[in-house]
Enzyme design. Structure first.
Site, mmCIF file in Angstrom:
data_model
loop_
_atom_site.group_PDB
_atom_site.id
_atom_site.type_symbol
_atom_site.label_atom_id
_atom_site.label_comp_id
_atom_site.label_asym_id
_atom_site.label_seq_id
_atom_site.Cartn_x
_atom_site.Cartn_y
_atom_site.Cartn_z
ATOM 1 N N ILE A 61 0.881 -1.165 0.000
ATOM 2 C CA ILE A 61 0.000 0.000 0.000
ATOM 3 C C ILE A 61 0.918 1.214 0.000
ATOM 4 O O ILE A 61 1.854 1.297 0.796
ATOM 5 C CB ILE A 61 -0.946 -0.001 1.227
ATOM 6 C CG1 ILE A 61 -1.908 1.186 1.181
ATOM 7 C CG2 ILE A 61 -0.198 -0.049 2.526
ATOM 8 C CD1 ILE A 61 -2.979 1.145 2.271
ATOM 9 N N SER A 62 0.707 2.131 -0.925
ATOM 10 C CA SER A 62 1.647 3.233 -1.131
ATOM 11 C C SER A 62 1.690 4.185 0.061
ATOM 12 O O SER A 62 0.736 4.300 0.837
ATOM 13 C CB SER A 62 1.282 4.021 -2.389
ATOM 14 O OG SER A 62 1.445 3.237 -3.543
#
EC number: 2.1.1.77
Length: 211
Positions: A61-62
């Site tokens: 997840i960025s």
């Protein structure tokens, strides 16, 4: 969103403002989105740190700053229909779906796509179309798109994606291998103007391989 998560998400939005994010709708979307719901419970305590986190299958997840930065760049063209390449956890899609009328998103890893769909449904976000497929090819039958966001790093800009842009449309994409550059590519007729934004680090965009 419970009170603790709501406070944490608001604090995250404030930290992004301090980091240079100025688009108010983007900051509001971050403040309204419970990031812990897009992570395994064991990582929930790190949900509101400004860092990328693993989500399984070799994916992440960025970092919230990058999510917000890419989103505010994409919104500059005031898109009505957006294509996201790399659904992943669904967090970026949750942000986008609050800001654009129509979102299409493609994921090549089936298990991640199933989880993302469930999470986004629980958040009552229903303006999203999902596809299990090869992100390099985009989603031509749903196009053209006013904007396309790619959430994994391509070795080069995929022609299949730029061809799915409307005239004046924008592609936001990290490009490179060891060293990656976030690019904003704008379509002007049959020509494309590329602008380098900043150095980034993403997992690679896999070409033609489904999982």
């Amino acid at each position: 969103m419970d009170r603790l998560a709501s406070t944490s998400a608001l604090n995250l939005a404030r930290s992004l403002y301090e980091a240079g994010i100025r688009d108010e709708p983007v900051l509001k979307a971050v403040a309204n989105t419970p990031r812990e719901r897009f992570l395994d419970a064991a990582l929930g305590h790190k949900a509101y740190e400004n860092t990328a986190l693993p989500i399984g299958q070799g994916q992440t997840i960025s970092q919230p700053y990058i999510v917000a930065r890419m989103t505010e760049i994409l919104l500059q063209c005031q898109p009505q229909k957006v294509l996201e390449i790399g659904t992943g956890s669904g967090y970026q899609a949750a942000i986008l779906a609050q800001l654009v009328p129509q979102l299409c998103t493609v994921e090549r890893i089936k298990s991640l796509q199933i989880q993302a769909r469930q999470r986004l449904k629980k958040l009552d976000l229903h303006n999203i179309a999902f596809k299990y497929g090869d992100g390099w090819q985009g989603w031509p039958s749903k196009g053209p798109y006013d904007a396309i966001m790619v959430t994994a790093a391509a070795a080069s800009v995929p022609n299949a994606l730029t061809e799915q842009l409307t005239d004046g449309g924008v592609l936001v994409i990290p490009v490179g291998e060891a060293s990656q550059q976030l690019l904003k590519v704008t379509r002007k007729g049959n020509q494309y103007v590329s602008e380098a934004i900043e150095i980034v680090r993403f997992v690679p965009l896999i070409n033609g391989e489904l999982a």
